[in-house]
Write a protein that holds these residues in place. Structure first.
Motif, mmCIF file in Angstrom:
data_model
loop_
_atom_site.group_PDB
_atom_site.id
_atom_site.type_symbol
_atom_site.label_atom_id
_atom_site.label_comp_id
_atom_site.label_asym_id
_atom_site.label_seq_id
_atom_site.Cartn_x
_atom_site.Cartn_y
_atom_site.Cartn_z
ATOM 1 N N ASP A 251 -4.327 10.728 9.309
ATOM 2 C CA ASP A 251 -4.183 9.128 8.501
ATOM 3 C C ASP A 251 -5.561 8.601 8.031
ATOM 4 O O ASP A 251 -5.778 8.299 6.706
ATOM 5 N N TRP A 252 -6.449 8.539 9.004
ATOM 6 C CA TRP A 252 -7.634 8.366 8.534
ATOM 7 C C TRP A 252 -8.390 9.198 7.361
ATOM 8 O O TRP A 252 -8.992 9.119 6.542
ATOM 9 N N HIS A 253 -7.848 10.509 7.543
ATOM 10 C CA HIS A 253 -8.595 11.667 6.229
ATOM 11 C C HIS A 253 -7.867 10.947 5.011
ATOM 12 O O HIS A 253 -8.797 11.072 3.953
ATOM 13 N N VAL A 254 -6.809 10.833 4.772
ATOM 14 C CA VAL A 254 -6.312 10.497 3.378
ATOM 15 C C VAL A 254 -6.685 9.320 3.065
ATOM 16 O O VAL A 254 -7.117 9.052 1.736
ATOM 17 N N VAL A 255 -6.911 8.146 3.984
ATOM 18 C CA VAL A 255 -7.530 6.891 3.476
ATOM 19 C C VAL A 255 -9.088 7.006 2.965
ATOM 20 O O VAL A 255 -9.198 6.420 2.236
ATOM 21 N N ILE B 115 -11.925 15.645 11.431
ATOM 22 C CA ILE B 115 -11.034 14.276 11.120
ATOM 23 C C ILE B 115 -9.898 14.615 10.431
ATOM 24 O O ILE B 115 -8.611 14.309 10.600
ATOM 25 N N LYS B 116 -9.919 15.664 9.522
ATOM 26 C CA LYS B 116 -8.901 15.887 8.819
ATOM 27 C C LYS B 116 -7.765 16.537 9.360
ATOM 28 O O LYS B 116 -6.533 16.443 9.198
ATOM 29 N N ARG B 117 -8.049 17.420 10.530
ATOM 30 C CA ARG B 117 -6.928 17.840 11.419
ATOM 31 C C ARG B 117 -6.399 17.106 12.494
ATOM 32 O O ARG B 117 -5.343 16.683 12.531
ATOM 33 N N LEU B 118 -7.443 16.201 13.168
ATOM 34 C CA LEU B 118 -6.874 15.305 14.209
ATOM 35 C C LEU B 118 -6.687 14.006 13.900
ATOM 36 O O LEU B 118 -6.126 13.350 14.390
ATOM 37 N N LEU B 119 -7.061 13.337 12.938
ATOM 38 C CA LEU B 119 -6.824 11.905 12.374
ATOM 39 C C LEU B 119 -6.384 11.872 10.976
ATOM 40 O O LEU B 119 -7.279 11.625 10.222
#
Length: 143
Positions: free
Chosen positions: A128-132, A122-126
């Motif tokens: 924005d999601w990772h940060v939130v 998730i950190k690499r491919l998403l």
């Protein structure tokens, strides 16, 4: 940490012969709560799926405390219990209208590529999601 809330009116079709909510329907309500949390965080689960990423359940734990009945209101509370860049564990409470605990639960998920079902970061491919998710996951009390 954001705790999302979704109210659900118990429908007759969700009850069993004893007149209480059939146990499997609570799992459906967990999904409704999770979808609401994702929306409250500013994302859209359907858009993620349209982009070829799925988030299957890899573990689910449900503890039933108090039955709900037809016509009552269930309040589903959902939060990010833990997140490590790959796996997300959501926490849930389903309360009665009187704030009594009916169900406590958690579900663990990973994101996978739709075509291969291989896990993704998730950190690499998403990002924005990772940060939130990092900003909204449950914090340890000792920190």
């Amino acid at each position: 940490m954001l705790v999302s809330e979704k109210k659900i009116e118990v429908r007759y079709a969700e009850t069993d012969q004893m007149g209480i909510v059939y146990h499997a329907n609570y799992v459906i309500w967990l999904e409704i709560g999770r979808t609401q949390l994702i929306k409250d965080l500013g994302f859209n689960y359907a858009e993620m799926e349209a982009d070829g990423i799925l988030s299957p359940v890899i573990d689910i734990q449900v503890s039933y405390k108090k039955p709900l009945r037809y016509g009552e209101i269930a309040i589903v509370k959902t939060w990010i219990e833990s997140y490590d860049g790959l796996r997300v564990v959501y926490g849930y409470e389903i309360l009665t209208e009187n704030a009594e605990l009916a169900v406590s639960a958690s579900s663990a998920h990973v994101c996978v590529k739709k075509e291969s079902f291989r896990p993704i970061s998730i950190k690499r491919l998403l990002p924005d999601w990772h940060v939130v998710y990092e900003a909204n996951k449950k914090k340890d009390i000792e920190q």
